[in-house]
Motif scaffolding. Structure first.
Motif, PDB file in Angstrom:
ATOM      1  N   TRP A  55       0.703  -1.041   0.018  1.00  0.00           N
ATOM      2  CA  TRP A  55      -0.152  -0.018   0.079  1.00  0.00           C
ATOM      3  C   TRP A  55       0.941   1.485  -0.064  1.00  0.00           C
ATOM      4  CZ3 TRP A  55      -1.037   4.075   3.333  1.00  0.00           C
ATOM      5  CH2 TRP A  55      -2.296   4.982   2.990  1.00  0.00           C
ATOM      6  N   PHE A  56       2.047   1.147   0.746  1.00  0.00           N
ATOM      7  CA  PHE A  56       2.870   2.442   0.743  1.00  0.00           C
ATOM      8  C   PHE A  56       3.554   2.743  -0.285  1.00  0.00           C
ATOM      9  CE2 PHE A  56       2.084   0.968   5.124  1.00  0.00           C
ATOM     10  CZ  PHE A  56       1.862   1.840   5.859  1.00  0.00           C
ATOM     11  N   LYS A  57       3.683   1.876  -1.302  1.00  0.00           N
ATOM     12  CA  LYS A  57       4.389   1.836  -2.926  1.00  0.00           C
ATOM     13  C   LYS A  57       3.372   2.616  -3.691  1.00  0.00           C
ATOM     14  CE  LYS A  57       7.950  -1.293  -1.906  1.00  0.00           C
ATOM     15  NZ  LYS A  57       8.757  -2.167  -2.890  1.00  0.00           N
ATOM     16  N   MET A  58       2.123   2.388  -3.647  1.00  0.00           N
ATOM     17  CA  MET A  58       1.138   2.855  -4.374  1.00  0.00           C
ATOM     18  C   MET A  58       0.797   4.532  -4.683  1.00  0.00           C
ATOM     19  SD  MET A  58      -2.099   0.303  -3.305  1.00  0.00           S
ATOM     20  CE  MET A  58      -1.711  -1.341  -3.073  1.00  0.00           C
ATOM     21  N   SER A 113      10.942   8.600 -11.933  1.00  0.00           N
ATOM     22  CA  SER A 113      10.664   7.299 -11.027  1.00  0.00           C
ATOM     23  C   SER A 113       9.956   6.156 -11.714  1.00  0.00           C
ATOM     24  CB  SER A 113      10.305   7.519 -10.045  1.00  0.00           C
ATOM     25  OG  SER A 113       9.535   6.612  -9.040  1.00  0.00           O
ATOM     26  N   PRO A 114      10.550   4.999 -12.070  1.00  0.00           N
ATOM     27  CA  PRO A 114       9.869   3.874 -12.567  1.00  0.00           C
ATOM     28  C   PRO A 114       8.518   3.604 -11.831  1.00  0.00           C
ATOM     29  CG  PRO A 114      12.361   3.496 -12.691  1.00  0.00           C
ATOM     30  CD  PRO A 114      11.890   4.763 -11.692  1.00  0.00           C
ATOM     31  N   ALA A 115       8.598   3.683 -10.689  1.00  0.00           N
ATOM     32  CA  ALA A 115       7.603   3.279  -9.494  1.00  0.00           C
ATOM     33  C   ALA A 115       6.484   4.514  -9.613  1.00  0.00           C
ATOM     34  CB  ALA A 115       8.049   3.347  -7.977  1.00  0.00           C
ATOM     35  N   VAL A 116       6.808   5.715 -10.017  1.00  0.00           N
ATOM     36  CA  VAL A 116       5.721   6.491 -10.255  1.00  0.00           C
ATOM     37  C   VAL A 116       5.087   6.406 -11.848  1.00  0.00           C
ATOM     38  CG1 VAL A 116       5.137   9.039 -10.548  1.00  0.00           C
ATOM     39  CG2 VAL A 116       6.473   8.231  -8.956  1.00  0.00           C
ATOM     40  N   PHE A 117       5.825   6.073 -12.722  1.00  0.00           N
ATOM     41  CA  PHE A 117       5.476   5.743 -14.007  1.00  0.00           C
ATOM     42  C   PHE A 117       4.436   4.800 -14.215  1.00  0.00           C
ATOM     43  CE2 PHE A 117       5.805   3.331 -18.127  1.00  0.00           C
ATOM     44  CZ  PHE A 117       5.387   4.199 -18.967  1.00  0.00           C
TER      45      PHE A 117
ATOM     46  N   LEU B  18      12.242   3.498  -2.091  1.00  0.00           N
ATOM     47  CA  LEU B  18      11.412   2.340  -2.438  1.00  0.00           C
ATOM     48  C   LEU B  18       9.981   2.285  -1.500  1.00  0.00           C
ATOM     49  CD1 LEU B  18      13.707  -0.696  -2.892  1.00  0.00           C
ATOM     50  CD2 LEU B  18      12.888   1.045  -4.436  1.00  0.00           C
ATOM     51  N   ASN B  19      10.101   3.327  -0.413  1.00  0.00           N
ATOM     52  CA  ASN B  19       8.952   3.238   0.482  1.00  0.00           C
ATOM     53  C   ASN B  19       8.767   2.180   1.128  1.00  0.00           C
ATOM     54  OD1 ASN B  19       7.921   6.105  -0.088  1.00  0.00           O
ATOM     55  ND2 ASN B  19       7.092   5.351  -1.972  1.00  0.00           N
ATOM     56  N   LEU B  20       9.744   1.603   1.938  1.00  0.00           N
ATOM     57  CA  LEU B  20       9.581   0.420   2.643  1.00  0.00           C
ATOM     58  C   LEU B  20       9.337   0.701   3.809  1.00  0.00           C
ATOM     59  CD1 LEU B  20      12.875  -1.371   1.224  1.00  0.00           C
ATOM     60  CD2 LEU B  20      10.683  -1.685   0.281  1.00  0.00           C
ATOM     61  N   GLN B  21       8.515  -0.292   4.605  1.00  0.00           N
ATOM     62  CA  GLN B  21       8.100  -0.179   5.984  1.00  0.00           C
ATOM     63  C   GLN B  21       8.908  -0.836   7.042  1.00  0.00           C
ATOM     64  OE1 GLN B  21       5.536   2.225   6.409  1.00  0.00           O
ATOM     65  NE2 GLN B  21       6.133   2.651   4.531  1.00  0.00           N
ATOM     66  N   VAL B  22      10.270  -0.527   6.809  1.00  0.00           N
ATOM     67  CA  VAL B  22      11.192  -1.471   7.719  1.00  0.00           C
ATOM     68  C   VAL B  22      12.344  -0.038   8.203  1.00  0.00           C
ATOM     69  CG1 VAL B  22      11.019  -3.392   6.667  1.00  0.00           C
ATOM     70  CG2 VAL B  22      12.753  -1.648   5.682  1.00  0.00           C
TER      71      VAL B  22
END
Lengths: 217, 89
Positions: A55-58, A113-117, B18-22
């Motif tokens: 969820w935090f990466k979305m 950012s690929p994660a945004v794309f 990477l928005n990791l929760q650690v």
């Protein structure tokens, strides 16, 4: 006999997240004013007790839609613990993925950012819900100026009539800046033994959507 | 910056990017970053390439080297140190 009494399909649950308030059916689960939208979504994530690090990466559209889906799909009903191919998802919104598109464009001066794309399409939200809940059925995402209740009722009724789709998550998930609204409905061929069940009609869709307290009269 | 400091910095940057929760302390430098380790996916791999390029100005010349370079925080640190030395020399 009225149209509502003869409706062949049913809304068995509904949820709405808007104005920093979150409702499951008529129940107000969270009301947190005076904070930013991102903070409110995180508050709701924590309130629901989700343990889903993805969820935090979305992007924010997927975060919002996933929380609304969580409200209408959990706890799952006995009727609807079915084959994944029998679950459909049909959503709509006004701003497509513009909230994330802007973020991506802002990054173009450097290395984006690929994660945004990967979130620069609105139907990625459907993918995220499908991954979370294991759905593999029919999917569609419509971009419309306003909530297309008639379109959704007609389209989803056709899916349910065809025979493969048994249940469908439908509704509206839209976000741009600090303005957002997610209103989702769990629709099925079967009426659940619930006080929240109501005929799947445009009237009932609109009543839940526009009722200021999130209640359905 | 010595190697130990670089490893700690990398842990923090990976978490942020990477928005990791650690927490940094949760990451074992020698553990695999993908699959059974931190459970990173293919998009995360692309983010690590961007991180390497933006922060350390190091480009991965051969894509085939990716799995070896991004195997763990340790291997990333070794790659950065080796390439920075090359550039300095």
């Amino acid at each position: 006999m009225s149209m509502q009494e003869t409706a062949p399909f049913w809304i068995n649950a509904a949820a709405r997240i808007s104005g920093h308030r979150a409702y499951r059916n008529q129940e107000l689960l969270l009301d947190k004013q005076g904070i930013r939208t991102d903070e409110f979504l995180l508050e709701l994530y924590n309130r629901l007790g989700l343990e889903y690090p993805k969820w935090f990466k979305m992007d924010r559209l997927s975060k919002l839609g996933l929380l609304a889906a969580e409200l209408v799909l959990n706890p799952p009903s006995d009727h609807e613990l079915r084959n994944p191919f029998e679950w459909g998802i049909v959503l709509a919104n006004r701003h497509s993925s513009l909230d994330t598109d802007r973020k991506f464009v802002d990054q173009l001066a450097e290395i984006p950012s690929p994660a945004v794309f990967v979130y620069t399409l609105p139907n990625i939200l459907i993918g995220e819900i499908s991954i979370r809940h294991g759905f593999k059925g029919e999917q569609a995402f419509f971009i419309q100026e306003e909530f297309p209740a008639t379109l959704l009722v007609n389209y989803v009724s056709s899916l349910l009539e065809e025979g493969i789709t048994h249940s469908c998550l439908i509704g509206w998930a839209d976000i741009l800046g600090e303005s957002y609204n997610a209103t989702l409905y769990r629709v099925s061929r079967v009426r659940e033994d619930s006080v929240h069940s109501m005929p799947f009609t445009t009237t009932n869709i609109y009543q839940y959507l526009y009722h200021e307290q999130g209640a359905v009269s | 910056m010595n190697r130990e400091q670089l490893v700690e910095e990398l842990k923090q940057q990976i978490i942020e990017q990477l928005n990791l929760q650690v927490k940094p302390a949760d990451i074992v430098a020698s553990d695999p970053l993908f699959n059974e380790g931190l459970g990173l996916d293919s998009i995360d791999a692309l983010e690590l390439i961007v991180l390497m390029q933006q922060k350390y100005r190091i480009k991965l010349a051969n894509a085939e080297d990716g799995p070896k370079v991004f195997q763990s925080v340790d291997t990333m640190a070794d790659f950065i140190l080796a390439n920075q030395t090359t550039q300095a020399g």
